[in-house]
Each structure stands twice: as C-alpha cells, then as structure tokens.
Design an enzyme around this catalytic site. Structure first.
Site, PDB file in Angstrom:
ATOM      1  N   GLY A  37       0.817  -1.204   0.000  1.00  0.00           N
ATOM      2  CA  GLY A  37       0.000   0.000   0.000  1.00  0.00           C
ATOM      3  C   GLY A  37       0.847   1.249   0.000  1.00  0.00           C
ATOM      4  O   GLY A  37       0.367   2.327   0.362  1.00  0.00           O
ATOM      5  N   SER A  38       2.129   1.079  -0.376  1.00  0.00           N
ATOM      6  CA  SER A  38       3.019   2.224  -0.503  1.00  0.00           C
ATOM      7  C   SER A  38       3.122   3.015   0.792  1.00  0.00           C
ATOM      8  O   SER A  38       3.255   4.243   0.766  1.00  0.00           O
ATOM      9  CB  SER A  38       2.570   3.136  -1.653  1.00  0.00           C
ATOM     10  OG  SER A  38       2.411   2.397  -2.846  1.00  0.00           O
ATOM     11  N   TYR A  97      -5.587  -8.601   1.375  1.00  0.00           N
ATOM     12  CA  TYR A  97      -4.469  -9.125   2.167  1.00  0.00           C
ATOM     13  C   TYR A  97      -4.900 -10.245   3.090  1.00  0.00           C
ATOM     14  O   TYR A  97      -4.115 -11.142   3.402  1.00  0.00           O
ATOM     15  CB  TYR A  97      -3.764  -7.996   2.913  1.00  0.00           C
ATOM     16  CG  TYR A  97      -2.990  -7.127   1.951  1.00  0.00           C
ATOM     17  CD1 TYR A  97      -3.343  -5.810   1.696  1.00  0.00           C
ATOM     18  CD2 TYR A  97      -1.931  -7.670   1.226  1.00  0.00           C
ATOM     19  CE1 TYR A  97      -2.646  -5.043   0.770  1.00  0.00           C
ATOM     20  CE2 TYR A  97      -1.238  -6.921   0.297  1.00  0.00           C
ATOM     21  CZ  TYR A  97      -1.602  -5.605   0.077  1.00  0.00           C
ATOM     22  OH  TYR A  97      -0.914  -4.859  -0.853  1.00  0.00           O
ATOM     23  N   SER A 111       5.311  -4.839  -1.864  1.00  0.00           N
ATOM     24  CA  SER A 111       5.416  -3.383  -2.032  1.00  0.00           C
ATOM     25  C   SER A 111       6.065  -2.768  -0.792  1.00  0.00           C
ATOM     26  O   SER A 111       7.159  -3.173  -0.410  1.00  0.00           O
ATOM     27  CB  SER A 111       4.020  -2.837  -2.346  1.00  0.00           C
ATOM     28  OG  SER A 111       3.965  -1.438  -2.245  1.00  0.00           O
ATOM     29  N   PHE A 136      -0.381   0.873 -14.619  1.00  0.00           N
ATOM     30  CA  PHE A 136      -1.081   1.266 -13.389  1.00  0.00           C
ATOM     31  C   PHE A 136      -0.311   2.217 -12.486  1.00  0.00           C
ATOM     32  O   PHE A 136      -0.888   2.821 -11.611  1.00  0.00           O
ATOM     33  CB  PHE A 136      -1.489   0.052 -12.531  1.00  0.00           C
ATOM     34  CG  PHE A 136      -2.198  -1.035 -13.276  1.00  0.00           C
ATOM     35  CD1 PHE A 136      -1.595  -2.256 -13.493  1.00  0.00           C
ATOM     36  CD2 PHE A 136      -3.488  -0.829 -13.763  1.00  0.00           C
ATOM     37  CE1 PHE A 136      -2.261  -3.261 -14.190  1.00  0.00           C
ATOM     38  CE2 PHE A 136      -4.156  -1.834 -14.465  1.00  0.00           C
ATOM     39  CZ  PHE A 136      -3.538  -3.055 -14.676  1.00  0.00           C
ATOM     40  N   GLY A 171       0.773  -6.269  -8.334  1.00  0.00           N
ATOM     41  CA  GLY A 171      -0.474  -6.859  -7.855  1.00  0.00           C
ATOM     42  C   GLY A 171      -0.834  -8.198  -8.463  1.00  0.00           C
ATOM     43  O   GLY A 171      -1.947  -8.674  -8.274  1.00  0.00           O
TER      44      GLY A 171
END
Lengths: 360, 570
Positions: free
Chosen positions: A124-125, A136, A200, A247, A329
């Site tokens: 989720g950065s 998740y 990520s 994306f 993703g």
C-alpha cells in the site's frame, strides 16, 4: 511523458486478466483521489473505500484468524492466521458444534514438528490498506495453507500521519512479540522459525526489520519480498520506460516516498535506497536468506534489481524470481501462471530454510 | 487471459457460506473475495467505464495523476458496488456523457453473500495472559457448559471456585471486572426464578442508566449521529416531516436534528416528533416533559415543531393509528436498539412480533427507517454459545469503557463510566438469566437484520462517505484511540480494535408499488423528490450527488393535519 490513456489502458489490458485489470484500475483511480498535491492524504475517504473483512475464528478452508492487540500505546494490532487446531474441520460444510473461540484453544501449538511463522507486512506504498483489508486477508490465508504456517499480519502505522521509522518500529515490535510467544516456537530446539514477508512497502519493511534484527539475537530464517518498494533519487531506465503504462506512475511513487520519508529527506535516504549512497554495509552480517520477486512490468524494477545486486555484493544469499510479463499486484488474484508459480517458489523457499541449522 | 476461470470462487470463501449456495452465480468470485461485487458479464463494461473515468479525471485537472480531485469531495456510496460507483463518478465529472445505459444486478440476494459466514472474533482485549485470567475464562465456560447440560451441582461448585478466584484477581479492570458480572449473572440464573433474575428497575432508572452510557462512550452518540444524518438527507426537499422514535428516553437524539433542520438551506420543515416510551408509573407524563423541552429548543431556533407521546410498554402494543401519520408528510422511523426486543427464539415456531411490526412500519411508507443494533449474536438458542458470545462481546465493550475512563480526567466522567457499567450489567443479566418471553436482549448481527428487512419488503438506503467521515471525526473527540468505524456494503459499524460492536443501517419503503419487481441498486436514489421524471439512473445518481434541492412534490398548501398533538412549537 506517459503515453495517452487509451494506449496505456489497452497495453495493460493485454497482459492481465480482465478482473485483475478492473481491480487494480479501481485501486489506481481511488488512490488518485486520496493523494493531495500538498502532501496530505484523505484518510477518511481512504478508510471508507477500503474493503475490509473481520477476523474469523471459525475455520474456513482449514484456516482461522483472530486479532490481537500487541501494543496498547500505539494501538498496534496484528491479525493472526493459523491452521485450524480443531479436529472437526470438514471444510465443505460448517461445523455445527460450538467451536470454542477461547483464546487458549486458538493458541495451541499448531504442531510439534517445526512450522514456519511468517510475519507479513501488507503493501500500500506505506499509506494504504490495513491488516484486515480483504485482498491481504486472502493472501495471508493462502500462505497458511501453502506453507502450513502461522501468519502474523501487522497493522503497522501508515504515512503520511506516521512517517519513517514508525512502520519499521511496528514491524520490530511484532517480531519481538512473536519471540515471546511459546506457542509459536517449534521443533526439538524450540525455536521461533520466523520468516519476514511483504509486498510493495511491506517488502521494504521486511528488509529493514531484518536489519534491525541482526543485533538482537532473533534469527530470521528467510525474507520474502514481493515487488518490494525501493527507490532512489536518480531516474532509472525502467521508470522512464514504464511510467504510467502499467497502473503506476513515477509521480505517484514520488508522492508516497515524500509522505513516508522524514521531511526534507530525498530518495537516497537509506529507508528508500538501502544500497545507495547513504546505505549501510551488510557485508559479513547475519542477514537472512532472501527471496525477491520482481515483476517485469513494474516501473521500479531497476531499484529492486539493484537491491538484489546489493545483497549479492554484500555476500548475502538471495534468490531472484523475475516474472517478465507480470505487473504489480499479480499476487492478489489466483488467476495467472505468475500467481501459482510464485506461490510455489515461496513454498519451496520456506520448506528449504525452515530446517536450516544455525551455526554461530 | 490464461487458463484460469475468472468466475471461480475465491479462496477463503468456499465452504464459508452459511446460506444456500450462491444465489447470483454470475458474480465474479475473485473480485468478491477482494470485497467488490461485479457480474462477470459486466466486467467489460466496468472496465470501459473505468477507462473513461480516468480520462475524465485527467481531463478536468490537466494533470495526469496526483491531484486533489473534485471527485474526492463528492459523497460516495457503497464502494463494494463497483459499477455503480464508477457510474456515479462519471456522472459527477462528465455529465454530458451518459454512456450506454446499464442495469445494475439486483443486489439483495447477493448482499448477504460476502459477509455471511458466521463470525466469532476473539476479544482482542485478552492480552494479559495471567493464569488467573485464563483460568477464570475456563471456569466461566465450564460452568456455562454445566448449566447447559443441567448439571446444577457442578455449576454451583464452579461458581464458588470463581468467586474465590475473583478475590485474588484485580476486579477493577480487564477480565476480572467482566468475569465478576458474568459470575453474578450465572449465580442469578441458578438461584432465582427467570423473571426475577433480571430484576430490572423502573423505566426512570433505566433512562438514567442509558444517559450515563450515552455520556461514557461513543456508541449511542454514533447511533444518534448516523441516524440523524440519514434522516436529514431523506428529508431534503420535504416541507412537512414526521419522526417516529421507537424509544424516546430523554430525547437525547433530537436536539441535534432540530438544529440541523434549522440550518437547512431553504429553511426548516415543519417537524413532528412522535416519541414512544413506557408509561410512567407515578402519574407523571415523562414523555410530555421531554416533548416540552424539545419544543422549547425548537422554538429557540425557529423550527415549527409538534410533539406527541405514545405510551406503550412494548413496541408490538403500538398500532399505526396511534402515530397519526398525516398524508403528504415525509416519515422517518427511528429505532435505536429496540427491534431486537421483538425477536423470539430462533427455533420457536410461528411468527415473531418483529414481523407484524415491520409490516406496519412498511405500511407507513417511510422515507427512511434508521436501525441501530448491537453487532452480536446473542439470540442463539444454545446457552453455552450465547454465553460465549456475550462474554467476548461485553469484554470488548468494557475494555473500551476502561480505555475511555483511563484517559479522561473529570470525576463526572468517571462516574458516568461506573453507571454505564450498570447499564451493561442489565443486558448481561438478561442474556444469561432469562429464557423465553422474559429475555429481551435478543441481539442479532447486521447481516441477519438486513435479510430480515429485505424479506419484509424494505429497501436499503446506503449510508455514505459523508456520514462515515463525520462519524470518524466524532471519534477523535474521544480518547481511547481504539475505536474504528467501518463501511460494510452501505451500512456503518462502530467497533473497538477491529471488533464491530454496533451497526447502523437505513431503509425505506416509500418508492414502489405492491407488485413491482425488485428495484436494482442503482435506482434506489431514483429521485428522492422527483418521481415523474424519466431520467436515466445516472442522472438520478448525479442528482443525489449534487444534493439538488429540487422541485418539491409535497405541496405547500395549508397544513391540514390534525390538531391533536399534545405540544406545539412556534
């Protein structure tokens, strides 16, 4: 700099299944609405959009979950997933007998034989998602079945409200907590056979928690990094080539780093660029074996590959799994070869290292 | 795209359904697992709409990404319905582009699917694993089990053991405190008659307990706040409005609504409030007293106001004619933790009182029905099951109260917390001690309420991002950072550390004929005030979003309603 939207849409639609495209595009557009140019984040709307699922102490497909508060002052929650300890686990129909959700029953030893404990950091950065986010929750359940593991998903504090090093602190707190739980220790030598995993930003957290663990005496049996989030001040070829095409944009990556790193820091901060000009040397240190999965259509792949290189140069054991036609993703929906083959890699990695004898 | 079937059920969900097999098999199973509901046959269309939305987002700001977008100021509804969301965004940003007309899938059968598996979240509060605490819980479970099996002797001796253990454990907080209440309840169950066991006080006493519970925690505030928001939105464009409150108490919910109506653009409507409550035993007309106070407030903010009290011990003693709903007025029915009292044992045959009450509610054709209920399954027939659920539910509630008390400083607040616990104790006693018609606290989870409301012919009204945001902001006023508000398919829940404890939903029954087909989700907002326009669903959603105070179908002719209200304001 980025191609026109139509070109980008059709390119990305060619390489992922339609439902994956819909899912990730949905995230992309929603996330666009949440980031403000001034660096603030619309947290209320983000929480509203986020699809969450409750924990479920009733086994589903042999996996049950429950939440634990492991640090009151920071409200640090983890969601724990484990194989069902109950005998009556016919997963094709619900058990009609009262299933005890008593905590003491839930924290029975899953097995006397060695079993892995995977501490998972969702992606989720650093700003999006939670441990109870639906995508998740699915992934963690899958890890339990895949590796016969107990999975601990950490609900770490997110940016921009909580910058570096809060997420790392929370990850470290979860690792320390796990080391105090007798029921998580297994094998004749009664060890916590812990792996750190994340996608990520979660992959980035896994790396930094592993670094912190080096001096602690807690042995980490392996690191599993899925499309880990790294970066740096310079622009790499992959960033320029793939900007906006699948994306993700360089601009949004910049925003997330700015929201996570300390004010005034640039992307060569070691949190972002661990093998960059400000990085630490890991040579000779007992860093865990790493499995790094890189998607060939991820614009930050050059940084991920540089990370793999950095580990190798430091004499650390790292296996790279490079999926050429995978996008970000790909591990969220079980509908591609990428998904299944990477899951097998993870399973093999865990199986291989769980019996590793630590020689000091 | 590869050999994997898009429509296969997602992992983690197979075998997890307690309902019949999926009633809408064409829903994409993988997206469902991610929390989104899209028909497989719609995927292409939704993808195109997403592309168009991205263009529209880029177009309006000239920047590719990373902007504060006007769309983020819009009010969003039910993010799980992806198709509807995309359409609503597009109508907001590109109103000239209606796109191909589409029908959303009929949602109702599906809405149950995503979250229908039984849930039993373990209380996160049990972090202190002292042996005594765990032992207490074991003993509690064992005695409940003994009671279920009819082994009174064993239950009694276990209770003695627990009492002993409680003297050695800190009963000021945590498991010791909650266990104390449950041991007390078990004792009463064993040694008193059912009807005496719950031994409730007078209605006036109950109202005082309620008031303190209101003060000491955010649960009731959340309930009132969320319901008021939905009522306010439903009343838009209406000149004469009538709120029916199923349990007036001290009327705590209504000052905020009255003030919000006073500030409404275009001016406030004429407001009628009908408050239902138990008759006062001592000859006072407590309902009327509350009505007078509210009328005073309404007068001070220039809202035309009329109040009527309806005295009834039970909701199913109320008849619609007592409410005197006038033609042309917009009706809101408000129930905060009342409907569960109308349920009966799940395995007892025949209709329960809830069915007839929901039927007459529907008959009133309300614009909005606000329902807030405890998010728990305390209506299980099996005693041990029910006891276990309650133990973990109230442990969590008590935990949140403790955190609130620990972080507040006023003596007043501390006292409120203590009295709030007595309020909860009543519920615990009811759940543990009472059986059959004596048991009133028959809490059921949101999913079951939703199914029941839909079966009764009521249509869901989604609570939106506006209400969600304001609920979250409300919580920041409370210390004890552990509360969480969640959106669940159009409803809102408030919980403590990931365990939802109270759920709010909204419904309506004013917009269809008896024999019409079920209306797809998209059309729910088919004009709150315009019934005759032949707009596309997209434009109607846009109307919703822009909060258009459109032409009012309610005539402004003279108010011909009866003059029998007991109190008038203005």
């Amino acid at each position: 700099m980025a191609g026109s939207n139509e070109v980008n849409a059709s390119e990305s639609q060619r390489v992922v299944p339609l439902n994956t495209w819909v899912l990730i595009s949905n995230f992309k557009l929603k996330y666009n609405m949440l980031r403000r140019p001034d660096g603030t984040f619309n947290r209320h709307l983000a929480e509203y959009f986020d699809r969450k699922v409750p924990a479920n102490a009733t086994p589903v497909n042999g996996v049950l979950s429950f939440d634990r508060l492991i640090d009151r002052p920071t409200s640090l929650l983890v969601r724990i997933y484990r194989p069902s300890p109950f005998l009556d686990t016919d997963s094709t129909q619900l058990s009609t007998s009262p299933v005890s959700s008593l905590l003491t029953d839930l924290i029975q030893h899953p097995s006397t034989d060695p079993f892995p404990v995977i501490i998972f950091f969702h992606g989720g950065s650093f700003a999006h998602s939670s441990a109870n986010t639906a995508i998740y929750d699915s992934l963690c359940r899958r890890f339990v079945s895949l590796c016969n593991a107990v999975v601990i998903s950490v609900n770490y504090r997110r940016s921009p409200e909580y910058r570096y090093p809060c997420a790392y602190d929370d990850g470290w707190a979860a690792l320390k907590w796990a080391s105090t739980q007798p029921w998580l220790h297994s094998g004749k030598d009664s060890k916590l056979r812990v792996f750190l995993a994340g996608d990520s930003s979660g992959g980035n957290i896994a790396h930094h928690v592993a670094v912190r663990a080096i001096e602690s005496g807690i042995t980490i049996f392996g690191n599993i990094l899925l499309n880990p989030m790294f970066g740096g001040q310079t622009r790499t070829d992959s960033e320029e080539r793939l900007d906006g095409k699948y994306f993700v944009t360089v601009q949004d990556r910049d925003w997330y780093w700015k929201a996570f790193l300390p004010e005034g820091a640039d992307r060569d901060h070691p949190a972002c660029n661990p093998f960059g000009p400000n990085g630490n040397d890991l040579k000779g240190l007992p860093f865990p074996k790493s499995l790094v999965v890189v998607a060939g259509l991820d614009l930050v792949q050059d940084w991920q590959l540089a990370y793999v290189d950095g580990l190798k140069k430091a004499g650390q054991d790292v296996k790279l799994v490079y999926r050429e036609q995978a996008t970000i993703g790909f591990y969220l929906l079980p509908n591609t070869d990428h998904f299944y083959q990477v899951m097998e890699e993870i399973k093999s990695f865990v199986q291989k290292w769980i019996e590793y004898k630590i020689t000091c | 795209m590869g050999p994997y079937p898009c429509g296969s059920a997602a992992t983690g969900w197979e075998g997890g359904r307690s309902e019949a097999p999926c009633a809408a098999p064409e829903i994409d199973g993988l997206l469902a697992g991610a929390g989104y509901r899209v028909r497989s046959s719609d995927l292409c269309h939704v993808a195109q709409r997403l592309e168009r939305l991205e263009s529209a987002m880029v177009g309006s700001s000239g920047n590719h990404v990373d902007f504060a977008h006007p769309a983020s100021d819009a009010v969003h509804y039910n993010p799980s319905d992806l198709a509807a969301w995309v359409d609503s965004m597009l109508s907001e940003l590109a109103p000239a582009d209606p796109g191909p007309a589409r029908h959303a899938p009929a949602p109702d059968a599906w809405e149950d699917q995503i979250y229908s598996q039984p849930q039993r979240a373990v209380a996160a509060r049990m972090e202190e694993e002292e042996d005594s605490g765990i032992r207490l819980v074991h003993l509690l479970m064992s005695s409940a089990d003994a009671i279920q099996r009819g082994d009174v002797a064993l239950a009694g001796s276990l209770i003695d053991e627990m009492r002993l253990l409680l003297t050695r454990v800190n009963t000021g907080f945590g498991i010791g405190k909650v266990a104390g209440y449950f041991v007390d309840a078990l004792t009463r169950r064993l040694f008193s008659a059912s009807s005496a066991a719950a031994a409730s006080g007078s209605p006036a006493e109950y109202e005082i307990l309620y008031h303190h519970f209101y003060e000491a925690s955010p649960y009731l505030k959340f309930a009132h706040f969320t319901a008021n928001q939905a009522i306010l939105e439903a009343f838009e464009g209406h000149d004469r409005v009538h709120v029916i409150d199923f349990s007036l108490m001290h009327g705590l919910q209504w000052p905020a609504l009255i003030q919000a109506l006073a500030l409404r653009p275009g001016g406030p409507p004429a407001l009628r409030l009908t408050g239902i409550g138990p008759p006062s035993p001592d000859g006072r007309d407590s309902l009327r007293e509350i009505g007078l106070r509210l009328a005073e407030l309404a007068r001070s903010v220039r809202v035309r106001f009329a109040f009527r009290g309806v005295a009834a011990n039970r909701l199913d003693d109320v008849r619609p004619w007592m409410l005197q709903v006038a033609p042309g007025e917009a009706v809101a029915v408000n129930s905060v933790m009342q409907l569960h009292r109308l349920l009966s044992d799940p395995d007892s045959p025949g209709p329960a009182p809830i069915d007839s009450v929901l039927a007459w509610i529907r008959g009133l054709r309300p614009k909005i029905i606000t329902v807030v209920e405890q998010e728990a399954d305390h209506n299980k027939p099996g005693f041990l099951d029910r006891f276990t659920e309650a133990l973990f539910y109230y442990s969590t509630v008590f935990d949140s109260l403790e955190a609130g008390r620990a972080s507040c400083s006023g003596a007043q607040q501390q006292q409120s917390t203590a009295v709030a616990e007595v309020y909860l104790q009543r519920e615990i006693r009811d759940i543990v001690c009472c059986e059959g018609p004596d048991r009133a606290e028959r809490h059921e989870p949101l999913m079951r309420w939703r199914a029941r409301m839909i079966r009764a012919g009521l249509r869901p009204v989604h609570l939106g991002s506006n209400a969600f945001k304001q609920a979250r902001m409300l919580l920041t006023l409370f210390s004890g950072e552990g509360y969480c508000v969640e959106e669940v398919d159009g409803c809102l829940t408030l919980g403590w550390h990931s365990r939802p404890l109270i759920a709010a939903s909204a419904w309506r029954a004013d917009d269809f004929d008896e024999d019409a087909r079920p209306i797809p989700d998209n059309f729910i907002f088919n004009s709150i005030s315009n019934t005759n326009e032949s707009n596309s669903s997209i434009n109607n959603n846009a109307a919703m979003l822009r909060r258009r105070n459109s032409n009012n179908n309610n005539s402004r002719s003279s108010d011909s309603s009866s003059q029998q209200e007991s109190i008038h304001g203005m």
